[in-house]
Design a protein around this motif. Structure first.
Motif, PDB file in Angstrom:
ATOM      1  N   ARG A  29      -9.863  -5.826  -8.180  1.00  0.00           N
ATOM      2  CA  ARG A  29      -9.560  -5.519  -6.941  1.00  0.00           C
ATOM      3  C   ARG A  29      -9.756  -6.193  -5.931  1.00  0.00           C
ATOM      4  N   LYS A  64       1.919 -10.348  -4.355  1.00  0.00           N
ATOM      5  CA  LYS A  64       1.355  -8.874  -4.177  1.00  0.00           C
ATOM      6  C   LYS A  64       0.295  -8.572  -5.233  1.00  0.00           C
ATOM      7  N   PRO A  66      -4.057  -8.010  -5.915  1.00  0.00           N
ATOM      8  CA  PRO A  66      -5.545  -7.853  -5.222  1.00  0.00           C
ATOM      9  C   PRO A  66      -6.117  -9.056  -4.229  1.00  0.00           C
ATOM     10  N   TRP A  71      -1.040  -7.676  -0.381  1.00  0.00           N
ATOM     11  CA  TRP A  71      -1.764  -6.326  -1.005  1.00  0.00           C
ATOM     12  C   TRP A  71      -2.322  -5.409  -0.030  1.00  0.00           C
ATOM     13  N   MET A  74       0.237  -3.098   1.376  1.00  0.00           N
ATOM     14  CA  MET A  74       1.147  -2.147   0.436  1.00  0.00           C
ATOM     15  C   MET A  74       0.439  -0.709   0.806  1.00  0.00           C
ATOM     16  N   ILE A  76       0.048   3.048  -0.844  1.00  0.00           N
ATOM     17  CA  ILE A  76      -0.717   3.892  -1.965  1.00  0.00           C
ATOM     18  C   ILE A  76       0.315   3.669  -3.269  1.00  0.00           C
ATOM     19  N   GLN A  78       2.787   1.913  -3.712  1.00  0.00           N
ATOM     20  CA  GLN A  78       2.980   0.569  -4.213  1.00  0.00           C
ATOM     21  C   GLN A  78       1.772   0.002  -4.956  1.00  0.00           C
ATOM     22  N   ARG A  79       0.827   0.223  -4.471  1.00  0.00           N
ATOM     23  CA  ARG A  79      -0.387  -0.339  -5.273  1.00  0.00           C
ATOM     24  C   ARG A  79      -0.496   0.398  -6.932  1.00  0.00           C
ATOM     25  N   TRP A  82       1.727  -1.279  -8.981  1.00  0.00           N
ATOM     26  CA  TRP A  82       1.242  -2.509  -9.441  1.00  0.00           C
ATOM     27  C   TRP A  82       0.263  -2.412 -10.475  1.00  0.00           C
ATOM     28  N   TRP A  83      -0.427  -1.577 -10.600  1.00  0.00           N
ATOM     29  CA  TRP A  83      -1.603  -1.229 -11.564  1.00  0.00           C
ATOM     30  C   TRP A  83      -0.720  -0.936 -12.899  1.00  0.00           C
ATOM     31  N   GLU A 129      -7.497   3.806  -5.543  1.00  0.00           N
ATOM     32  CA  GLU A 129      -6.362   3.351  -4.487  1.00  0.00           C
ATOM     33  C   GLU A 129      -6.307   4.833  -3.736  1.00  0.00           C
TER      34      GLU A 129
END
Length: 263
Positions: A29, A64, A66, A71, A74, A76, A78-79, A82-83, A129
């Motif tokens: 991150r 996009k 970390p 990033w 973005m 929450i 969207q993050r 990603w994860w 996040e």
């Protein structure tokens, strides 16, 4: 019949697990793991043409991941996506490797241990996040989403007789030894170190093996394919990916229901 696993046993296993997840997630991150910002800084020196330099920097920082401007912009959801989609692919692939052995591997605790470790790692990332950083809340999140347990907040926070903080520190350090060694040797966390740490995290969950079977899984046809030699890895991979999506849905619901605790 196996003896029932108590909440205290679950907490004793999950607290070092959660603490060991933090270094790997923090590296991903916060430390520019893909080198994008470092490349951007080099770009300032390598490109004399201002127009070309701007294009290069814009391209790098628009990715996009970390540590980039994209990033930071973005939200929450969207993050979290990603994860689930990026990191989840790696952990699902590592988790599915025992599936090469088909039904034989499925009879061993390896698959469930690695799968639960991957899901627990993802849950810690999602919690971060949402601004949930304390160990107790993350323990409760994992216990709820993976094992359908409502653990008492004080118990999860380690506020009980017999809690040994130093032993917990030592256990967490042992789980992350490969990450530390990778940083010393290579200056970064390698995929090999991530895989080795995931294996260690999975082994740490063997103390609550009976609970691991409760974790979210794929559909029945994923499990059928997973029983076949060689092809089982593909079935297990897609099953783990489906399980991670269920984990995200449950996590979102739990985090929203308990948001008042950390607002």
């Amino acid at each position: 019949m196996a003896e029932a696993v108590s909440d205290r046993q679950v907490v004793a296993v999950l607290r070092p697990f959660v603490r060991a997840c933090a270094p790997m997630l923090d590296a991903l991150r916060d430390s520019d793991p893909f080198g994008l910002q470092a490349r951007a800084r080099r770009g300032e020196d390598e490109f004399a043409d201002d127009g070309l330099r701007k294009k290069v920097l814009d391209a790098l920082t628009s990715v996009k991941v970390p540590g980039t401007a994209a990033w930071a912009a973005m939200d929450i959801d969207q993050r979290a996506g990603w994860w689930v989609n990026r990191v989840g692919r790696l952990t699902a692939l590592l988790t599915s490797i025992p599936g090469l052995g088909g039904a034989l591997a499925d009879r061993l605790p390896v698959q469930d241990a690695l799968g639960a470790a991957s899901q627990g790692l993802l849950l810690c990332a999602l919690a971060g996040e949402y601004g949930v950083t304390d160990v107790g809340s993350r323990v409760r999140l994992i216990a709820s989403v993976l094992f359908d347990r409502d653990v008492d907040p004080r118990l999860a926070a380690g506020e009980h007789a017999g809690h040994d903080e130093s032993a917990e520190d030592s256990a967490a350090e042992q789980l992350t030894e490969e990450l530390d060694e990778s940083r010393r040797t290579h200056g970064k966390v390698t995929v090999k170190a991530v895989a080795g740490t995931l294996w260690r995290l999975g082994r740490s969950l063997w103390g609550i093996t009976g609970e691991l079977e409760k974790r979210p899984r794929g559909r029945f046809y994923h499990r059928l394919i997973g029983m076949l030699p060689v092809l089982g890895a593909a079935g297990d991979y897609f099953g783990e990916r489906a399980g991670l999506k269920t984990v995200w849905k449950r996590a979102h619901a739990w985090l929203m229901a308990n948001s008042s605790r950390w607002d």
